[in-house]
Design an enzyme around this catalytic site. Structure first.
Site, short mmCIF file in Angstrom:
data_model
loop_
_atom_site.label_atom_id
_atom_site.label_comp_id
_atom_site.label_asym_id
_atom_site.label_seq_id
_atom_site.Cartn_x
_atom_site.Cartn_y
_atom_site.Cartn_z
N HIS A 18 0.83 -1.21 0.00
CA HIS A 18 0.00 0.00 0.00
C HIS A 18 0.87 1.26 0.00
CE1 HIS A 18 -4.22 -1.50 0.99
NE2 HIS A 18 -3.50 -2.58 0.79
N ASP A 115 -7.27 5.06 3.20
CA ASP A 115 -8.01 3.88 2.73
C ASP A 115 -8.85 3.24 3.83
OD1 ASP A 115 -5.79 2.71 4.05
OD2 ASP A 115 -4.86 2.06 2.19
#
Length: 461
Positions: A18, A115
């Protein structure tokens, strides 16, 4: 705001898979003069700072990750813990909320990418900061999962069976999942629901969706436009794509000498490169079937894989006699490889991957032909779109009952795409070439970024 540089903050789930895509975006923004404050666990900064091409504009904000009972001392990222401990790591991430709020109050960015931090929009609303949820997955997987029984708790439909087909109103598609794939898709969410997470993953994401100011996808509208439109109708939110966000290699970057020298000993387009990303860990049986399938092709190959479940190293998991049999033409490597440079080497002709979002983008924009073995989550949908809708790749066959693939299946799929005389091979080559030309058209990536920056500025007025 018409010409004022933006100040963008970024925070993501605590996984290298990520951090890196967010850094790619940060580099694109910094390359246009915008400033980025990037929140990263303290020790993890050492693992990603080499990807910062604009240290004058991109600043790492170190996070001290609180300890949570059940996590190893000093655990900060998904690389530090087994998959079963990810819910505990998520709880640790949630405990950083006071630090993140204090930092944002001092930094005063215009917006923040996030996120899984469902608590973040409440903070940003108080501080006058725009909260933009940034998806590393494509819009198709989110749209695919948005169906009434999953939304309202209706138990009259078996969610495993229902997930075998797209929901009502979904764009026309070749996506049809086998039962084991539908179960895997459901399990991908359930895996984050484990004890210790504090809040269910479904509720976490529902809050993220409903509270954000906008939703951004790392996606090609040329491929995924209908899914973006479907989501925008369903969500009632501004949804846009930021484009492929391909990483820019550092200036004068060259492939590591040992790989360059090894690849040079083979003919053009003859080598298979295999990688399943930084997070995917196969069972020992599937790990061995994969590399035995590569051996069975008779072609040269480099497999960059994580050690399988229960193994400390890839070497300890190799089948008996494997090293001797493939000596000189086959390598199984347990470390990091410069994937983009590998895919752009003239002697690499096939890319065998799990079809994760990052690998999918890099593969579409490179010349090697694609073979997929999707493992979980969005990979299952990505593969169906590229193999079924776009017909630019081939998926390795699996047993219907349990999803197990065999060495023969791996070999068959690779030979199918590499055979330039076969009808399937010719179709794959032609479609891949056409799509690649569209995606690499001059100015396409700049157009995506221009639209994103324009949209953000209009939100700040």
């Amino acid at each position: 705001m018409a010409d004022q540089p933006l100040h963008v903050a970024m925070i993501s789930w605590f996984g290298i898979g990520h951090f890196t895509p967010n850094l790619y975006v940060a580099n694109k923004l910094a390359g246009r003069g915008h400033r980025v404050s990037f929140f990263v666990p303290k020790k993890a900064i050492l693992k990603v700072k080499h990807l910062n091409h604009h240290p004058d504009l991109i600043s790492f904000i170190p996070i001290n990750v609180p300890h949570v009972d059940g996590l190893p001392p000093g655990a900060e990222t998904t690389n530090d813990v087994p998959f079963s401990s990810h819910p505990l790591l998520m709880k640790a991430m949630d405990l950083t909320e006071p630090f993140i709020e204090a930092s944002l109050r001092d930094l005063k960015p215009h917006l923040i990418f996030y996120d899984y931090q469902h608590w973040l929009p409440q903070i940003t609303r108080r501080l006058g900061i725009k909260a933009i949820i940034y998806f590393l997955t494509g819009p198709a997987i989110l749209g695919y999962m948005m169906r009434k029984p999953l939304d309202n708790g209706d138990k009259t439909v078996d969610p495993d069976t229902e997930l075998m087909v797209p929901p009502p109103g979904f764009p026309p598609t070749a996506i049809r999942l086998k039962l084991f794939e539908a179960k895997k898709l459901k399990q991908s969410t359930a895996d984050m629901e484990g004890e210790g997470a504090g809040v269910s993953f479904q509720r976490r994401m529902a809050t993220c969706f409903s509270e954000c100011d906008a939703m951004v996808f790392k996606a090609f509208r040329e491929i995924e436009g209908p899914y973006l439109d479907f989501l925008e109708r369903r969500m009632g939110k501004k949804i846009f794509s930021i484009g492929p966000v391909l990483p820019n290699p550092p200036p004068n970057a060259t492939l590591e000498e040992r790989w360059a020298k090894w690849l040079a000993s083979f003919s053009p387009k003859s080598v298979i490169y295999c990688s399943f990303g930084s997070e995917c860990v196969l069972s020992k049986h599937q790990f061995q079937e994969l590399i035995l399938g590569l051996e069975l092709t008779g072609m040269p190959f480099l497999a960059a894989l994580r050690p399988p479940v229960g193994a400390e190293t890839v070497e300890s998991a190799l089948p008996e006699g494997f090293d001797e049999r493939v000596k000189g033409r086959g390598i199984v490597h347990g470390g990091w490889v410069q994937q983009l440079l590998m895919l752009n080497h003239p002697n690499v002709g096939c890319f065998l991957s799990h079809c994760g979002s990052g690998s999918m983008t890099e593969a579409l924009c490179s010349e090697p032909l694609m073979v997929f073995i999707p493992n979980a989550g969005d990979q299952l949908i990505n593969s169906k779109i590229l193999c079924g809708d776009q017909k630019v790749a081939v998926e390795v066959e699996r047993r219907d009952e349990d999803g197990v693939f065999t060495r023969e299946g791996v070999c068959k799929a690779v030979k199918m795409v590499m055979d330039s005389e076969s009808e399937i091979g010719q179709t794959i080559r032609s479609n891949h070439k056409k799509l690649r030309q569209i995606l690499l058209a001059p100015g396409l990536e700049d157009a995506y970024l221009d639209e994103f920056i324009h949209t953000v500025r209009s939100m700040l007025i």
